[in-house]
Design a protein around this motif. Structure first.
Motif, PDB file in Angstrom:
ATOM      1  N   GLN A  70       0.837  -1.206   0.000  1.00 44.92           N
ATOM      2  CA  GLN A  70       0.000   0.000   0.000  1.00 44.92           C
ATOM      3  C   GLN A  70       0.873   1.257   0.000  1.00 44.92           C
ATOM      4  OE1 GLN A  70      -2.669  -1.713  -1.118  1.00 44.92           O
ATOM      5  NE2 GLN A  70      -3.815  -0.070  -0.133  1.00 44.92           N
ATOM      6  N   ALA A  71       1.968   1.252   0.735  1.00 49.87           N
ATOM      7  CA  ALA A  71       2.884   2.394   0.717  1.00 49.87           C
ATOM      8  C   ALA A  71       3.465   2.580  -0.685  1.00 49.87           C
ATOM      9  CB  ALA A  71       3.991   2.201   1.747  1.00 49.87           C
ATOM     10  N   ARG A  72       3.784   1.486  -1.333  1.00 48.77           N
ATOM     11  CA  ARG A  72       4.290   1.571  -2.715  1.00 48.77           C
ATOM     12  C   ARG A  72       3.219   2.120  -3.657  1.00 48.77           C
ATOM     13  NH1 ARG A  72       7.556  -4.169  -2.723  1.00 48.77           N
ATOM     14  NH2 ARG A  72       9.435  -3.357  -1.704  1.00 48.77           N
ATOM     15  N   ALA A  73       1.965   1.770  -3.410  1.00 49.69           N
ATOM     16  CA  ALA A  73       0.875   2.309  -4.238  1.00 49.69           C
ATOM     17  C   ALA A  73       0.764   3.816  -4.043  1.00 49.69           C
ATOM     18  CB  ALA A  73      -0.442   1.608  -3.898  1.00 49.69           C
ATOM     19  N   VAL A  74       0.907   4.292  -2.806  1.00 47.08           N
ATOM     20  CA  VAL A  74       0.902   5.739  -2.545  1.00 47.08           C
ATOM     21  C   VAL A  74       2.035   6.395  -3.325  1.00 47.08           C
ATOM     22  CG1 VAL A  74       1.284   7.521  -0.789  1.00 47.08           C
ATOM     23  CG2 VAL A  74      -0.203   5.583  -0.284  1.00 47.08           C
ATOM     24  N   ALA A  75       3.207   5.786  -3.299  1.00 49.66           N
ATOM     25  CA  ALA A  75       4.361   6.344  -4.016  1.00 49.66           C
ATOM     26  C   ALA A  75       4.099   6.407  -5.516  1.00 49.66           C
ATOM     27  CB  ALA A  75       5.612   5.515  -3.725  1.00 49.66           C
ATOM     28  N   ARG A  76       3.489   5.365  -6.072  1.00 51.51           N
ATOM     29  CA  ARG A  76       3.183   5.373  -7.516  1.00 51.51           C
ATOM     30  C   ARG A  76       2.210   6.489  -7.866  1.00 51.51           C
ATOM     31  NH1 ARG A  76       3.112  -0.091  -6.581  1.00 51.51           N
ATOM     32  NH2 ARG A  76       0.840  -0.193  -6.656  1.00 51.51           N
ATOM     33  N   VAL A  77       1.225   6.716  -7.025  1.00 50.94           N
ATOM     34  CA  VAL A  77       0.267   7.803  -7.269  1.00 50.94           C
ATOM     35  C   VAL A  77       0.992   9.144  -7.215  1.00 50.94           C
ATOM     36  CG1 VAL A  77      -1.752   9.018  -6.325  1.00 50.94           C
ATOM     37  CG2 VAL A  77      -1.769   6.522  -6.485  1.00 50.94           C
ATOM     38  N   MET A  78       1.839   9.325  -6.227  1.00 49.47           N
ATOM     39  CA  MET A  78       2.552  10.597  -6.081  1.00 49.47           C
ATOM     40  C   MET A  78       3.522  10.854  -7.231  1.00 49.47           C
ATOM     41  SD  MET A  78       3.173  10.999  -2.046  1.00 49.47           S
ATOM     42  CE  MET A  78       1.830  11.401  -0.960  1.00 49.47           C
ATOM     43  N   ARG A  79       4.064   9.776  -7.814  1.00 47.10           N
ATOM     44  CA  ARG A  79       4.979   9.940  -8.958  1.00 47.10           C
ATOM     45  C   ARG A  79       4.228  10.018 -10.275  1.00 47.10           C
ATOM     46  NH1 ARG A  79       8.013   5.665  -6.196  1.00 47.10           N
ATOM     47  NH2 ARG A  79       7.043   4.235  -7.680  1.00 47.10           N
ATOM     48  N   GLY A  80       2.901   9.889 -10.247  1.00 46.35           N
ATOM     49  CA  GLY A  80       2.108   9.948 -11.469  1.00 46.35           C
ATOM     50  C   GLY A  80       2.103   8.655 -12.264  1.00 46.35           C
ATOM     51  N   GLU A  81       2.540   7.554 -11.659  1.00 45.89           N
ATOM     52  CA  GLU A  81       2.581   6.258 -12.331  1.00 45.89           C
ATOM     53  C   GLU A  81       1.276   5.483 -12.184  1.00 45.89           C
ATOM     54  OE1 GLU A  81       5.868   4.370 -10.418  1.00 45.89           O
ATOM     55  OE2 GLU A  81       7.319   5.823 -11.193  1.00 45.89           O
ATOM     56  N   ALA A 119      -3.068   6.212 -11.479  1.00 47.51           N
ATOM     57  CA  ALA A 119      -4.080   7.277 -11.482  1.00 47.51           C
ATOM     58  C   ALA A 119      -4.667   7.556 -10.102  1.00 47.51           C
ATOM     59  CB  ALA A 119      -5.202   6.926 -12.460  1.00 47.51           C
ATOM     60  N   GLU A 120      -4.969   6.547  -9.352  1.00 44.41           N
ATOM     61  CA  GLU A 120      -5.596   6.767  -8.040  1.00 44.41           C
ATOM     62  C   GLU A 120      -5.187   5.679  -7.062  1.00 44.41           C
ATOM     63  OE1 GLU A 120      -9.976   4.808  -8.597  1.00 44.41           O
ATOM     64  OE2 GLU A 120      -9.693   6.820  -9.379  1.00 44.41           O
ATOM     65  N   TYR A 121      -5.383   5.994  -5.802  1.00 37.57           N
ATOM     66  CA  TYR A 121      -5.049   5.074  -4.731  1.00 37.57           C
ATOM     67  C   TYR A 121      -6.287   4.274  -4.358  1.00 37.57           C
ATOM     68  CZ  TYR A 121      -3.597   3.297  -0.204  1.00 37.57           C
ATOM     69  OH  TYR A 121      -3.295   2.474   0.850  1.00 37.57           O
ATOM     70  N   ALA A 122      -6.126   2.961  -4.214  1.00 36.73           N
ATOM     71  CA  ALA A 122      -7.217   2.110  -3.739  1.00 36.73           C
ATOM     72  C   ALA A 122      -6.797   1.482  -2.423  1.00 36.73           C
ATOM     73  CB  ALA A 122      -7.504   1.008  -4.774  1.00 36.73           C
ATOM     74  N   GLY A 123      -7.570   1.716  -1.381  1.00 40.37           N
ATOM     75  CA  GLY A 123      -7.287   1.143  -0.074  1.00 40.37           C
ATOM     76  C   GLY A 123      -7.413  -0.357  -0.098  1.00 40.37           C
TER      77      GLY A 123
END
Length: 183
Positions: A162-173, A175-179
């Protein structure tokens, strides 16, 4: 964001209000109060949330993100806002569930708690109670859970994913974060 925080506050009040009516009166739980914890349930919740926060901080630091720059929790000196943001989805899944199991099984009876003289009104676990809660917390973190893909992994690994997913969203890789939702 302030509007969302208001909704979150109302939801938290209702959530812990449900706890208040479902927990035996002998526990002295009148609602969520964290500092200092005024009763055994709040003491367990606060201790458990602290353990989980350390795991979330580790996951965020592995990704290279700054744990102090969050999106939902207020950003202020010394507050790991991003870690608190990510912790929200894991609190009920890990800590709340654990505390309810400990209360329902009476594995940590109220006798395991004390009020230190130097902290009037505060309730804390004794050493044996802390050790038991840590053991059960670690067992929960090592338990396997199912990902949306069907794969199973530990809850600690899911925190990292989940932390990696947050990082991907912040880098624009992404589109959105899913919990994470347990399956």
């Amino acid at each position: 964001v302030d509007s969302l925080r208001g909704y979150e506050g109302v939801a938290a009040a209702a959530y812990f209000g449900a706890w208040r009516v479902s927990v035996a009166p002998g526990w002295g739980f009148d609602g969520r109060a964290f500092y200092p914890p005024p009763d055994p349930i709040n003491a367990m919740l606060s201790f458990g949330y602290t353990l989980a926060l350390h795991d979330v901080l580790t996951a965020i630091q592995i990704t290279g993100l700054d744990p102090y720059l969050g999106t939902f929790h207020v950003i202020e000196a010394g507050r790991p806002s991003l870690a608190l943001d990510l912790l929200e989805e894991f609190r009920p899944l890990i800590v709340d569930r654990l505390v309810l199991e400990l209360v329902q099984s009476n594995a940590l009876p109220p006798a395991r708690f004390g009020q230190p003289a130097e902290r009037p009104g505060a309730v804390y676990l004794d050493a044996a109670g802390r050790a038991l809660l840590v053991d059960r917390y670690e067992a929960a973190m090592q338990s396997r859970a199912r990902l949306p893909t069907g794969e199973q992994t530990t809850l600690r690994q899911i925190m990292l994913l989940q932390a990696r997913a947050v990082a991907r969203v912040m880098r624009g890789e992404q589109a959105e974060y899913a919990g994470y939702t347990p399956r």
